[in-house]
Design an enzyme around this catalytic site. Structure first.
Site, PDB file in Angstrom:
ATOM      1  N   THR A 198       0.709  -1.288  -0.096  1.00 14.30           N
ATOM      2  CA  THR A 198      -0.143  -0.106  -0.086  1.00 14.30           C
ATOM      3  C   THR A 198       0.809   1.103  -0.003  1.00 14.30           C
ATOM      4  O   THR A 198       0.414   2.071  -0.587  1.00 14.30           O
ATOM      5  CB  THR A 198      -0.897   0.116   1.336  1.00 14.30           C
ATOM      6  OG1 THR A 198      -1.560  -1.294   1.249  1.00 14.30           O
ATOM      7  CG2 THR A 198      -1.871   1.087   1.231  1.00 14.30           C
ATOM      8  N   TYR A 213       5.746 -12.442   4.661  1.00 13.68           N
ATOM      9  CA  TYR A 213       4.832 -12.099   3.945  1.00 13.68           C
ATOM     10  C   TYR A 213       4.593 -12.830   2.685  1.00 13.68           C
ATOM     11  O   TYR A 213       5.533 -12.740   1.810  1.00 13.68           O
ATOM     12  CB  TYR A 213       5.056 -10.748   3.803  1.00 13.68           C
ATOM     13  CG  TYR A 213       3.986 -10.051   2.816  1.00 13.68           C
ATOM     14  CD1 TYR A 213       2.601 -10.539   2.928  1.00 13.68           C
ATOM     15  CD2 TYR A 213       4.078  -8.687   2.406  1.00 13.68           C
ATOM     16  CE1 TYR A 213       1.551  -9.809   1.991  1.00 13.68           C
ATOM     17  CE2 TYR A 213       3.023  -8.202   1.412  1.00 13.68           C
ATOM     18  CZ  TYR A 213       1.895  -8.548   1.478  1.00 13.68           C
ATOM     19  OH  TYR A 213       0.977  -8.193   0.585  1.00 13.68           O
ATOM     20  N   LYS A 272       2.123 -13.594   7.267  1.00 14.88           N
ATOM     21  CA  LYS A 272       0.850 -13.004   6.736  1.00 14.88           C
ATOM     22  C   LYS A 272       0.670 -13.574   5.420  1.00 14.88           C
ATOM     23  O   LYS A 272       1.587 -13.668   4.373  1.00 14.88           O
ATOM     24  CB  LYS A 272       1.408 -11.455   6.201  1.00 14.88           C
ATOM     25  CG  LYS A 272       0.115 -10.593   5.545  1.00 14.88           C
ATOM     26  CD  LYS A 272       0.805  -8.986   5.346  1.00 14.88           C
ATOM     27  CE  LYS A 272      -0.074  -8.448   4.552  1.00 14.88           C
ATOM     28  NZ  LYS A 272       0.399  -7.176   4.174  1.00 14.88           N
TER      29      LYS A 272
END
Lengths: 299, 299, 299, 299
Positions: free
Chosen positions: D49, D137, D165
């Site tokens: 993001t 991740y 994640k």
């Protein structure tokens, strides 16, 4: 929600064969009886689990009638009537209705990939020839066609197409159905490993072959959801996930047959080219079932 | 290369239906006759193009016999006999042999994903019951199972499995077959848009429905390859590629039927749920065919 | 065809590192020299093979300058200047132009999936800041974005985007480019196992790291195509296919480095996290190279 | 569960740019402040993001420091430090630790597909150079590599890799982690549309950019799960699903920026090649946000 006569755990029997690869009706009835008495909320013969596409017309009719006799109205019945041609689908749907089925399940079987218009016309033609409700079944892995959420929405405009069974294994399809169609659509989950996610997303029921082997756990999951107890549902789900994954990975007819043999209920034979699981696979299934039984009775 | 009685362009007729959705044998024979007289090197009824899975047993037999009568030994014939069950596959293979087919084509149709062992056993059982050669056909898009190159190699160890038809659309599969199996394997291409790549890779033949519409260009491509003239082959290929892509994109039965109507040969009807192309699609096909004809006759 | 200053075999050097993981310019120059003297038709530093994204700006500039010095105008040069941001791409493209590169190669690197408009704007901005031609490079496997044929067509409307390199491994993309864009587009193949198919489809050149290991065979394939001798091209292609498949499967930097070590030219080191092939992989590569050398000198 | 200092809603700020495409630290701090005050349980700068891969080293450091200053210990911080090379990853991880980050998040960025051994070595090297915990991740869509559950299990054997994640969007990955690794693993969901499924499956937290736009609903979902109230969680989830799907479909940086503009908080600019949403997309987002606000305040 109109005319969606199912909820909870809808159990799919296999179709057992004898040593000559003919269907074994007495064994089938015994297996169905056990599904009813262990608490399943519906019985669905002639699904993928029941190797419907491998059966002759006469055999399909015999299985349909045997189901009606054995279930005898104790729970609703959902009969698979899918066929490559529209004509044959109508034929089997009408037979099921006459025999007393509560509803029929139809997957748009596809050798040639069908267009959306062809699929709508197919359902529409069948729907116009029967008066019991239809569950539209989406399962690209076996049927060869993936019906988009938009197409499913079109199908639901046909008056007696009132239920949807989603087996793509993508929970977002269920989100879409719930969000777009709201409380008017009864959607059912057909992907075993998604059982917890699907109920969390609002699925009305779970179409599954697992109750042939672990009915208590399957029904306990549904009950926990009904009690709004997610912590409990999660605990019950993780107890059964290895079995759910195994039966999907190895193929439902092969693995349910093997499990019924292990449980000494009797699984019967398969029809060629389908062959039994090999020894290692059976040993793996045995160990999964043993672990479950130990845990279920201890806790 | 033993017992591989095909090479060049193997043409796949459609199965035309009358207005009651019954098979139209006179029209079928007319279409077959045209395939023979326009120069195709083999005729293959009851393929995917011929909507074999949508036909009843009696209809399959009628199509087989009509083919034998009409071809009458002028070119070899390759009859599709695939079925979900091993038993039915044996039945149709034996019928084809008795009727006079040169060879049979078998795709391991799959509702439940078959294991490699199940597929080998399936072919082995059928092969042991007939004495004509078998072409093993790999097409995951219609058959639902993707046979690995390693599995195809195992199948070729069965004595009368002598030919492979690859329709995955991946030219690297052909490289593997050629490299691993050398000159002993006859492999055929079943993916129309790959025609040039497949011949360049060494394919012995091209299994295609295109000769129903553009036989001259299909055969000219093979001839250029035989002449070792790549520049010419490339030029001829690019003349037909739009047609090849169109018939694959829209489905062979639908688009060949539409093309035969446009060419005023007569395509007959389809069997539900398959429906004709819509007006826009027919117009697009018409424009592709017109462009080809203009170019072919001008150059 | 305007301003497409490449054809034939465009060789991609690796970027060798020393024992401290710093770039090894003397070894790089030695490797480039060998690519030129063994007959490659162009040299392309800072490609995927040259691990461009793993280098700092200063290192990229050193590699660019070393290439110019070593090649010294004997063949054209194509420098990779791709970067996630537009700003940095402009920076490196301008550096390459000033250093004397014949052209630059740009892949739309993508962390966030770019829209078509973003990609067009990206190329357009870079193109407006340099005056040498640009090769647009499509390789979803490394760049993360798959440019559709329609998008490639849009890019070609930018004046100095004059060449396309396709590495999707789908020969139908090349058919589309050739058919839609005709003789005005120079398209290059970047998928090693597709070398024969791509040349058969009309590719103007082959962008490949293979000349580091087997330059004679790579160039002989192109020559056979130029002679319009498909039979010969096919024979030469099948001699090298195992090597082409190996270097793609194991990763170009790792496998070219290992091959250069085996050939005693020296491959240098890799930069972490990339690690050398393991012993078994090196043994497999050794056996493939030995088989090729035996065959090449015998026939 | 050792050393997993996060739970609940972990909010991902964007990185806003000014009109010259330089980072806008004052606006960034304002956006972070709002994430903290609206109740997010953690702050994670320099994620996807935050367009981390598009930033220079100095910019990453400025964002890290600005986060520490603004958050000022009110909630834990999780800083993205991923890089293509191991060396650079170590560098940024050490910077984050020194700046005061609670933990770092690392995705194995991949231009060349990394082997499992290369990935393990990569994490192991970084882990040995810092003493704060690491969240591994997995996000094939942006990072280009899909870490299997078995690989994730290996990574968790590295002492300070304590959190995972998962952003594959496949809830079965979470089932596997929970089943295989039990209560010792802290797994977090990074797929917005899976928020309900992931919490149902036992995820400890939700890594999301959504709190930039709808913090109340995001936190209410987590609270309902904590209260073991599935019915409530489902109702809250379906209120936000359209927004969650939109921001994923259009790209998080573009859509969060647009949403912050609509909410009059200010989204700043993007860095090329990323471009703002077009007018239709902004209108669609506006209508989704309006519908949510209407519903949230009415019920």
């Amino acid at each position: 929600m109109n005319n969606a006569p199912f909820k909870g755990v809808i159990a799919y029997p296999i179709t057992p064969f004898d040593s000559n690869e003919n269907i074994d009706i007495p064994l089938f009835k015994k297996q169905v009886e056990r599904l009813v008495t262990t608490g399943s909320h519906g019985i669905a013969p002639l699904g993928s689990t029941g190797v419907m596409p491998y059966l002759h017309d006469v055999e399909k009719e015999a299985i349909t009638e045997a189901t009606m006799q054995q279930v005898d109205g104790r729970v609703p019945t959902l009969v698979g009537v899918s066929n490559l041609t529209t004509d044959k689908t109508v034929y089997h749907a009408q037979f099921a209705e006459k025999a007393g089925a509560t509803a029929v399940m139809i997957i748009p079987m596809s050798y040639w990939k069908l267009t959306d218009d062809e699929i709508v016309k197919h359902y529409d033609t069948v729907a116009s020839k029967i008066s019991i409700p239809i569950m539209a079944y989406n399962n690209p892995a076996t049927g060869g066609v993936d019906m988009s959420p938009a197409l499913l929405k079109r199908l639901l405009e046909i008056p007696n197409v009132t239920m949807i069974k989603e087996s793509t294994g993508d929970v977002q399809r269920m989100h879409y159905l719930k969000k777009e169609l709201g409380d008017d659509v009864a959607f059912f989950n057909g992907s075993n490993p998604l059982a917890l996610s699907a109920f969390s997303a609002g699925a009305r029921g779970w179409c599954t072959a697992a109750p042939n082997l672990i009915p208590e756990l399957n029904i306990a999951l549904y009950d926990a959801i009904q009690e709004n107890d997610l912590v409990k549902a999660q605990r019950i789900f993780y107890k059964q996930i290895d079995l759910l994954k195994f039966i999907v990975a190895k193929g439902l007819p092969r693995s349910i047959k093997a499990g019924l043999d292990l449980l000494e209920i009797g699984g019967g034979g398969l029809r060629s080219p389908l062959k039994p699981l090999n020894e290692n696979e059976i040993a793996e299934l045995d160990s999964i079932l043993s672990a479950i039984n130990k845990e279920v009775y201890q806790h």
